[in-house]
Design a protein around this motif. Structure first.
Motif, PDB file in Angstrom:
ATOM      1  N   SER A 156     -53.569 -40.047 -22.575  1.00 53.88           N
ATOM      2  CA  SER A 156     -53.012 -39.465 -21.349  1.00 53.88           C
ATOM      3  C   SER A 156     -53.999 -38.530 -20.673  1.00 53.88           C
ATOM      4  N   SER A 157     -54.795 -37.812 -21.500  1.00 54.20           N
ATOM      5  CA  SER A 157     -55.769 -36.887 -20.918  1.00 54.20           C
ATOM      6  C   SER A 157     -56.916 -37.633 -20.249  1.00 54.20           C
ATOM      7  N   SER A 158     -57.226 -38.826 -20.800  1.00 53.84           N
ATOM      8  CA  SER A 158     -58.317 -39.597 -20.197  1.00 53.84           C
ATOM      9  C   SER A 158     -57.831 -40.344 -18.962  1.00 53.84           C
ATOM     10  N   VAL A 197     -48.088 -38.349 -41.359  1.00 44.58           N
ATOM     11  CA  VAL A 197     -49.501 -38.386 -40.973  1.00 44.58           C
ATOM     12  C   VAL A 197     -49.723 -39.448 -39.907  1.00 44.58           C
ATOM     13  N   ARG A 198     -49.107 -40.619 -40.102  1.00 47.66           N
ATOM     14  CA  ARG A 198     -49.281 -41.692 -39.120  1.00 47.66           C
ATOM     15  C   ARG A 198     -48.690 -41.297 -37.777  1.00 47.66           C
ATOM     16  N   LYS A 199     -47.544 -40.626 -37.792  1.00 45.27           N
ATOM     17  CA  LYS A 199     -46.914 -40.191 -36.550  1.00 45.27           C
ATOM     18  C   LYS A 199     -47.779 -39.163 -35.836  1.00 45.27           C
ATOM     19  N   THR A 200     -48.379 -38.241 -36.613  1.00 49.12           N
ATOM     20  CA  THR A 200     -49.262 -37.232 -36.024  1.00 49.12           C
ATOM     21  C   THR A 200     -50.484 -37.885 -35.392  1.00 49.12           C
ATOM     22  N   CYS A 201     -51.043 -38.881 -36.110  1.00 44.72           N
ATOM     23  CA  CYS A 201     -52.216 -39.582 -35.577  1.00 44.72           C
ATOM     24  C   CYS A 201     -51.881 -40.306 -34.284  1.00 44.72           C
ATOM     25  N   ARG A 202     -50.701 -40.928 -34.233  1.00 47.43           N
ATOM     26  CA  ARG A 202     -50.311 -41.640 -33.017  1.00 47.43           C
ATOM     27  C   ARG A 202     -50.107 -40.677 -31.851  1.00 47.43           C
ATOM     28  N   ARG A 203     -49.531 -39.514 -32.156  1.00 49.94           N
ATOM     29  CA  ARG A 203     -49.362 -38.517 -31.093  1.00 49.94           C
ATOM     30  C   ARG A 203     -50.726 -38.079 -30.583  1.00 49.94           C
ATOM     31  N   GLY A 204     -51.675 -37.884 -31.483  1.00 49.57           N
ATOM     32  CA  GLY A 204     -53.015 -37.487 -31.056  1.00 49.57           C
ATOM     33  C   GLY A 204     -53.664 -38.551 -30.198  1.00 49.57           C
ATOM     34  N   GLU A 205     -53.483 -39.827 -30.594  1.00 49.14           N
ATOM     35  CA  GLU A 205     -54.064 -40.915 -29.814  1.00 49.14           C
ATOM     36  C   GLU A 205     -53.408 -40.995 -28.441  1.00 49.14           C
ATOM     37  N   ALA A 206     -52.072 -40.767 -28.407  1.00 48.92           N
ATOM     38  CA  ALA A 206     -51.370 -40.807 -27.125  1.00 48.92           C
ATOM     39  C   ALA A 206     -51.829 -39.673 -26.224  1.00 48.92           C
ATOM     40  N   ALA A 207     -52.025 -38.480 -26.825  1.00 47.89           N
ATOM     41  CA  ALA A 207     -52.487 -37.342 -26.031  1.00 47.89           C
ATOM     42  C   ALA A 207     -53.884 -37.592 -25.475  1.00 47.89           C
ATOM     43  N   ASP A 208     -54.751 -38.172 -26.295  1.00 47.43           N
ATOM     44  CA  ASP A 208     -56.111 -38.477 -25.824  1.00 47.43           C
ATOM     45  C   ASP A 208     -56.077 -39.498 -24.695  1.00 47.43           C
TER      46      ASP A 208
END
Length: 1003
Positions: free
Chosen positions: A1001-1003, A988-999
């Protein structure tokens, strides 16, 4: 120096059991997965590793110092306990009361009001305070019917035996305790309730002087004809068959002897309280009578058995009737004697646990030191209980803890000792490694494994006991607190002392001694510790080899081979699940007892008399043998700032009265008269015994009319109160059904003012009646009070009802409520601990189902045995949770631990867990059940029933752990990281970090 044991090396060469890899195979197997390591980033595991490393080093270097510090702590604890005057608490009448219940508070208010009441003269020996009862039973003896027509009970020899039996009571200065006569011609009033008095003489002096001759048939017929003709008058002394039905003669009889107070030299009526001097004086006399009756009937005590468990027989042909006697004064003495005898059985429990521990750990010294360690835990726990928590109460319930803690303490020792033995194989000595360093690694291995395994079980067991500590009944609450402290104290001592004991008891070979010499020269260890480490005690591992095949090893290997077959495992799961569900249905049908709790064995005289009293065996019962119920006016509230629930007989509080009662008003008088009438006629007269209502207002109005020639309705307040006080001081209640010595506690005068009044009666249920019966009576009494309140009357005066039997009702209800609350607390905590212990939600879920089945099976079996939700079942129901968790946690924890040994397949994890923990679980079950098996020999049924329940719990725990929990894991247990809480968290923590990284990079 003698040669050290060499069986360890021999064991390494021994053939491994079938299905079990030989030592070292795991390292050489090419298809074995690499061992896992716990996350190095985990603060918990880093801290645990550092702690284990420090403790293992300290244990190897200074084992004697560790034991010396424990001994020093023991001296401090014992000295502190002596300093505060620690001792077993005297039982009081308030111990089992629910202290914050409304009826218990009303009891304290009533007692405070009575203590503050202005004293009036109470005639010597005018109150029938204590009672001694005789019962005569012609039940079948040795297969023969001894109640023969036409006389039944009243044959000449039977009546002669009745006379001589009752003389044994009269001989012990009964004239000092009998009801005082109304004339000065005799010492005692006539015996109104004596069968011997009916046949011989109702005069105490004449009956005592009589030779009890055989009566003629004419005399027998004359008396029995009079008795059988008047069931209203004599129904309290004979069974109903004497008056109604086809029999027409008595088979049961009863005599009752009142012992009156105040005694010579006292001004107050006595109480049922061991601190009351009159009570102690009467009890000493009755105890002597009890001892003399035992001699008269040749009743002798046997091994851990009371003489009252024998049958006192006599009469025609020598054995025609049973003579039984009972008194609450004697009951308390018998209870104390039985308690002392039962506690002596702990010696046998101690010897059994020591013997089995010696067999399992393989060392007399380790077994002896471990038993000493368990005993040391008791005074250390008492120090925390008495000094730290400052709980002054220590009663009979705490004695049960000694039996329980022997089994729990031994189980803890087995967990560490088995891990220590297994470290020989699992922690081999590396090439060139110094022996002290190898010992340290072995200690670290055993310590690390035992640290969590024992903590998990100790914590859940302690929580179960702490759940019992939440009970509103003080003896049960303090039992739970003390038991929980003992469990945690044993855990601490096992983790401190047991590693040191094994180091001391593990001798070194010549080669290993050289390593110790080198370590000593390098100043790595102290000189005195080097000597101890080099030589040790010649007791380590003697006759004990964890790797060699043994009976238990072979047994568990066969068990593994059977359960690995899926059809067999499925059959075990379905079979145990079906049995568990069926017993759960039975458990749901448990109800509070409808009969009185029995504290002695069925054949005990006090149990038999209790059944005769409560079983409606007699046509009627005397009203004064029933508990009283009262309606009070004028008692407002209770103040008790210094009250402690652990000393309920002290600082009980002071009552606050309402404003002075305006009894002179017509409404007030009519309201009291209405209460008298309503109390006597409520529910068709079912609420109270017929004719037992004592109504002061009725008798006052009658007296006033006879004295002054007018009624009381036109009097002013001053005149009314003055005449009521005169009436109080110069008359006594005239109720013959419910004799009362004076108006002192009915018309309450405090400092010259009338501050409270009451109407009293005898409630139509005995003190030990069922919960359902009492509940109905409470509701009926409440309805009477509510109807009285609706009548205009004493404005501003509080009106409420009270009976001591309602106080005990609250205790009976609290037992069931405590069971439900304890389970609601213990089950969630057990689930949390299981999650933390196994780190796997699937394992925890399966384990909690197993525990639920165990608890349901124990309670269901109790139902099938005819038990109810009484005291023992309510206490055991919560304790069962703590015991049932142990084996499941041990096996589940080891199932999960297999991952860190490189084992991920569920079948292999199952086998690993059983091999590592199976013998430990079995040994723990044997010691716990064996220790508590000696409770079965106890005289007090509470202890014997608790022994049955604990043995039952251990048996079901072992059965469900091995035949449901483990087979289910072998079929559907989690593999690899499935269900692992930490793995899920990391994903779960890894998924959350990937989501934060994607956000980002998109910003």
């Amino acid at each position: 120096m003698s040669e050290a044991p060499k069986h360890t090396e021999e064991c390494k060469d021994a053939a491994a059991p079938p299905g079990h890899d030989a030592p070292g195979d795991a390292e050489n197997a090419g298809d074995q997965r690499p061992k896992l390591t716990r996350a190095s980033t985990s603060y918990y595991f880093r801290a645990k590793s550092q702690w284990v490393d420090r403790v293992s080093g300290l244990v190897v270097r200074r084992p004697f110092a560790i034991l010396a510090w424990v001994f020093f702590a023991l001296l401090i604890a014992c000295g502190s306990l002596v300093a505060v005057g620690f001792g077993v608490s005297s039982e009081t009448n308030y111990d089992w009361d629910v202290q914050d219940d409304v009826y218990t508070i009303r009891l304290a208010m009533v007692e405070s009001a009575h203590d503050r009441t202005d004293r009036e003269f109470i005639a010597e020996r005018s109150d029938e305070t204590y009672w001694w009862d005789y019962f005569y039973d012609t039940k079948a003896f040795r297969g023969k019917d001894t109640c023969d027509a036409p006389r039944g009970l009243f044959t000449a020899r039977n009546v002669q035996l009745i006379c001589r039996s009752e003389q044994e009571l009269l001989k012990h200065k009964y004239e000092k305790f009998c009801v005082a006569p109304k004339s000065a011609n005799t010492t005692c009033a006539p015996l109104q309730h004596s069968l011997a008095g009916f046949f011989y003489s109702q005069s105490v002096e004449r009956l005592l002087e009589s030779d009890c001759p055989l009566l003629s048939d004419a005399r027998l017929d004359e008396v029995t004809k009079e008795l059988y003709a008047d069931p209203d008058k004599y129904g309290a002394y004979l069974d109903s068959g004497a008056f109604f039905g086809s029999r027409g003669y008595a088979c049961l009889g009863r005599s009752m002897f009142p012992l009156a107070t105040p005694l010579d030299g006292f001004e107050k009526v006595g109480k049922y309280d061991d601190g009351n001097k009159q009570y102690r004086k009467v009890t000493r006399s009755l105890q002597r009578a009890n001892n003399q009756l035992q001699k008269f009937f040749n009743l002798k005590s046997k091994f851990f058995r009371s003489p009252l468990e024998e049958d006192a027989r006599g009469g025609a042909s020598g054995k025609r009737i049973s003579v039984l006697w009972s008194s609450q004064n004697v009951q308390q003495q018998e209870f104390a004697t039985a308690l002392n005898n039962d506690f002596a059985l702990v010696i046998f429990s101690f010897l059994f646990v020591w013997l089995w521990m010696r067999v399992h750990v393989g060392s007399c010294i380790v077994a002896s030191f471990s038993m000493l360690q368990i005993l040391v835990s008791l005074p250390l726990s008492l120090f925390i209980y008495r000094i730290v928590f400052w709980i002054p109460y220590f009663g009979p319930m705490q004695i049960l803890v000694v039996f329980i803690i022997l089994g729990i303490g031994a189980d803890d020792v087995f967990v560490y000792s088995d891990a220590w033995h297994q470290s020989v194989e699992d922690v081999p000595r590396e090439a060139g490694e110094a022996w002290p360093a190898h010992l340290k690694r072995r200690v670290a291995y055993a310590y690390s494994r035992a640290l969590e395994a024992i903590l998990n079980t100790s914590f859940t067991t302690a929580v179960a006991f702490f759940a019992t500590a939440t009970s509103s009944i003080m003896p049960i609450s303090t039992f739970g607190i003390f038991a929980a402290i003992c469990v945690l104290m044993n855990y601490g001592l096992v983790m401190i002392c047991t590693p040191a004991i094994w180091i001391i008891c593990t001798p070194a070979t010549d080669e290993e001694s050289a390593d110790v010499d080198a370590a000593e020269e390098a100043l790595e260890i102290e000189a005195d510790e080097a000597v101890a480490t080099r030589r040790g005690l010649r007791c380590g591992c003697e006759g004990r080899c964890a790797e060699c095949p043994s009976v238990t090893t072979s047994m568990f290997e066969r068990y593994i081979s059977v359960v690995r077959r899926k059809p067999a495992a499925l059959a075990l799961v379905l079979g145990t699940l079906t049995a568990g569900v069926a017993l759960a249905v039975c458990a749901s049908r448990l109800t509070p007892p409808k009969e009185p709790e029995e504290w002695f064995p069925p054949e005990h005289m006090l149990t038999r008399t209790q059944k005769l009293e409560s079983g409606n065996k007699y046509e009627t019962n005397l009203a004064e043998t029933y508990p009283g119920v009262s309606v009070y006016w004028g008692l407002d509230k209770l103040k008790r700032p210094n009250f402690s629930r652990y000393e309920p007989d002290k600082h009980r509080g002071d009552v606050k009265f309402t404003s002075p009662l305006e009894l002179y008003t017509p409404d007030a008088q009519n309201q009291i008269l209405f209460a008298c009438s309503e109390l006597g006629t409520a529910r068709g007269g079912d609420l109270v015994r017929g004719g037992s209502v004592v109504c002061f207002m009725e008798e006052f109005q009658t007296w006033h009319f006879e004295t002054y020639g007018t009624d009381t309705y036109g009097l002013d307040e001053a005149t009314f109160n003055a005449r009521l006080i005169t009436f109080r001081e110069n008359t006594t209640p005239t109720n013959d059904v419910n004799p009362t010595s004076s108006w002192e506690r009915i018309i309450g005068v405090v400092d010259g003012q009338i501050r409270y009044v009451r109407v009293l009666a005898r409630i139509n249920a005995r003190h030990d009646a069922s919960v359902d019966r009492k509940h109905r009576l409470i509701k009926q009494t409440h309805d009477v009070v509510q109807a009285t309140r609706r009548k205009p009357g004493l404005s501003g005066a509080s009106i409420w009802h009270y009976s001591y039997t309602f106080v005990w009702y609250a205790s009976q209800v609290a037992l069931v409520d405590g069971l439900l609350f304890g389970m609601s607390l213990a089950f969630p905590v057990a689930f949390v601990v299981l999650c933390l212990a196994t780190q796997n939600v699937i394992l925890a879920f399966v384990a909690i189902i197993t525990i639920g089945l165990i608890v349901a099976s124990v309670l269901g079996t109790s139902f099938l045995m005819g038990w109810h939700l009484g005291i023992k079942e309510s206490v055991a129901g919560v304790i069962v949770i703590g015991f049932s968790v142990d084996y499941t946690i041990h096996l589940g924890h080891m199932f999960d631990h297999a991952r860190y040994e490189g084992i991920v397949d569920r079948a292999d994890k199952f086998a690993f867990a059983v091999r590592k923990m199976g013998p430990t679980v079995l040994a723990g079950a044997i010691t716990t059940a064996g220790s508590c098996s000696f409770l079965l020999a106890c005289q007090l049924t509470f202890f014997s029933a608790m022994g049955q329940l604990i043995i039952m719990t251990v048996g079901y725990s072992l059965a469900y752990s091995l035949f449901f929990f483990m087979p289910l894991l072998s079929l559907a247990g989690p593999e690899d990281h499935t269900g692992n809480i930490m793995s899920a968290y990391r994903r779960v923590r890894k998924t959350c970090r990937r989501g934060e990284a994607a956000d980002a990079s998109s910003s």
